[in-house]
Design a protein around this motif. Structure first.
Motif, mmCIF file in Angstrom:
data_model
loop_
_atom_site.group_PDB
_atom_site.id
_atom_site.type_symbol
_atom_site.label_atom_id
_atom_site.label_comp_id
_atom_site.label_asym_id
_atom_site.label_seq_id
_atom_site.Cartn_x
_atom_site.Cartn_y
_atom_site.Cartn_z
ATOM 1 N N MET A 128 0.841 -1.172 0.000
ATOM 2 C CA MET A 128 0.000 0.000 0.000
ATOM 3 C C MET A 128 0.892 1.243 0.000
ATOM 4 S SD MET A 128 -3.137 1.044 2.523
ATOM 5 C CE MET A 128 -3.779 -0.586 2.439
ATOM 6 N N SER A 129 0.478 2.261 -0.723
ATOM 7 C CA SER A 129 1.275 3.488 -0.805
ATOM 8 C C SER A 129 0.449 4.694 -0.360
ATOM 9 C CB SER A 129 1.782 3.683 -2.227
ATOM 10 O OG SER A 129 0.690 3.755 -3.117
ATOM 11 N N PHE A 130 1.153 5.691 0.135
ATOM 12 C CA PHE A 130 0.530 6.899 0.651
ATOM 13 C C PHE A 130 1.178 8.132 0.044
ATOM 14 C CE2 PHE A 130 0.026 3.635 3.795
ATOM 15 C CZ PHE A 130 -1.252 3.817 4.277
ATOM 16 N N THR B 153 -2.312 7.649 -9.629
ATOM 17 C CA THR B 153 -3.443 6.776 -9.319
ATOM 18 C C THR B 153 -3.027 5.430 -8.736
ATOM 19 O OG1 THR B 153 -3.494 6.072 -11.626
ATOM 20 C CG2 THR B 153 -5.009 7.833 -10.986
ATOM 21 N N THR B 154 -1.724 5.170 -8.614
ATOM 22 C CA THR B 154 -1.298 3.928 -7.968
ATOM 23 C C THR B 154 -1.545 3.992 -6.463
ATOM 24 O OG1 THR B 154 0.963 4.770 -7.833
ATOM 25 C CG2 THR B 154 0.456 3.306 -9.663
ATOM 26 N N SER B 155 -1.783 5.192 -5.950
ATOM 27 C CA SER B 155 -2.111 5.362 -4.537
ATOM 28 C C SER B 155 -3.561 5.785 -4.410
ATOM 29 C CB SER B 155 -1.214 6.422 -3.908
ATOM 30 O OG SER B 155 -1.556 6.599 -2.549
ATOM 31 N N ILE C 215 -4.541 12.078 -7.293
ATOM 32 C CA ILE C 215 -4.919 10.665 -7.158
ATOM 33 C C ILE C 215 -6.378 10.419 -7.526
ATOM 34 C CG2 ILE C 215 -3.184 10.188 -5.415
ATOM 35 C CD1 ILE C 215 -5.390 10.071 -3.328
ATOM 36 N N PHE C 216 -7.187 11.432 -7.493
ATOM 37 C CA PHE C 216 -8.605 11.278 -7.810
ATOM 38 C C PHE C 216 -8.798 11.671 -9.264
ATOM 39 C CE2 PHE C 216 -13.190 12.308 -7.361
ATOM 40 C CZ PHE C 216 -13.584 11.098 -6.835
ATOM 41 N N ARG C 217 -8.405 10.757 -10.162
ATOM 42 C CA ARG C 217 -8.385 11.007 -11.595
ATOM 43 C C ARG C 217 -9.002 9.838 -12.347
ATOM 44 N NH1 ARG C 217 -4.843 15.044 -12.530
ATOM 45 N NH2 ARG C 217 -4.443 14.650 -14.705
ATOM 46 N N ILE C 218 -9.198 10.062 -13.648
ATOM 47 C CA ILE C 218 -9.611 8.962 -14.516
ATOM 48 C C ILE C 218 -8.529 7.898 -14.449
ATOM 49 C CG2 ILE C 218 -9.985 8.297 -16.916
ATOM 50 C CD1 ILE C 218 -11.180 11.093 -17.360
ATOM 51 N N LYS D 142 -8.915 3.226 -9.698
ATOM 52 C CA LYS D 142 -9.809 2.077 -9.556
ATOM 53 C C LYS D 142 -10.264 1.845 -8.119
ATOM 54 C CE LYS D 142 -7.952 -0.344 -13.564
ATOM 55 N NZ LYS D 142 -6.993 0.565 -14.103
ATOM 56 N N ASN D 143 -9.744 2.605 -7.178
ATOM 57 C CA ASN D 143 -10.048 2.389 -5.765
ATOM 58 C C ASN D 143 -10.802 3.588 -5.174
ATOM 59 O OD1 ASN D 143 -8.438 -0.126 -5.332
ATOM 60 N ND2 ASN D 143 -6.806 1.230 -6.026
ATOM 61 N N ASN D 144 -11.434 3.355 -4.043
ATOM 62 C CA ASN D 144 -12.003 4.467 -3.289
ATOM 63 C C ASN D 144 -10.853 5.277 -2.716
ATOM 64 O OD1 ASN D 144 -14.698 3.711 -3.687
ATOM 65 N ND2 ASN D 144 -14.612 2.297 -1.959
ATOM 66 N N VAL D 145 -10.920 6.576 -2.855
ATOM 67 C CA VAL D 145 -9.849 7.466 -2.421
ATOM 68 C C VAL D 145 -10.126 7.963 -1.005
ATOM 69 C CG1 VAL D 145 -8.711 9.669 -2.896
ATOM 70 C CG2 VAL D 145 -9.345 8.163 -4.792
ATOM 71 N N THR D 146 -9.096 7.916 -0.159
ATOM 72 C CA THR D 146 -9.177 8.437 1.202
ATOM 73 C C THR D 146 -8.289 9.661 1.300
ATOM 74 O OG1 THR D 146 -9.482 6.216 2.081
ATOM 75 C CG2 THR D 146 -8.809 7.913 3.643
#
Length: 148
Positions: free
Chosen positions: A1-3, A68-70, A92-95, A98-102
């Motif tokens: 997991m990455s941050f 988007t890898t994070s 990170i919140f881009r086209i 694939k994951n829900n963004v926190t």
């Protein structure tokens, strides 16, 4: 997991980097001291998941990156400028995400960073012109220095 961790202050990023390294966490950083080639290499390492935590300066890394890898982002301190905040979140919140963004912002209790006051300030500046925003920021900061 990455941050991804954003801060407005390079000094703060350096302290976080040191703490992470001391705890055997792989980290890289993009701030004003890196060349374009070094930035590209750091981004590539992050995308290849060779880096667990990516430290980014809001002044130099809040635009033009696709990360988007994070899907976990932290702001070390609140960002007063709503546009810079939106740009940073857009990394990170881009086209392609694939994951829900926190996204989390750290606030200090009973300080100049009072969350409610900052949120109210952001709401007030959304429809203002640049010259009005600069004046409002100065008034806001002054009111925080002499706050209740």
């Amino acid at each position: 997991m990455s941050f991804i961790i954003f801060s407005q202050f390079n000094n703060c990023l350096q302290h976080i980097k040191k703490a992470l390294i001391n705890n055997n966490i792989t980290v890289d950083i993009i701030n004003g001291t890196k060349t374009r080639i070094q930035r590209k290499e750091a981004i590539e390492k992050f995308k290849q998941k060779k880096v667990q935590v990516f430290l980014l300066s809001t002044k130099t890394a809040s635009i033009g990156l696709t990360l988007t890898t994070s899907y976990h982002m932290f702001f070390v301190e609140p960002i007063l400028d709503a546009q810079i905040f939106k740009q940073a979140v857009g990394r990170i919140f881009r086209i392609g995400q694939k994951n829900n963004v926190t996204i989390e912002t750290l606030y200090s209790k009973n300080s100049i960073e009072n969350k409610q006051k900052i949120d109210n300030f952001k709401k007030n500046i959304l429809n203002k012109k640049n010259s009005q925003i600069k004046k409002m920021k100065m008034i806001y900061l002054h009111s925080m220095l002499v706050m209740d």
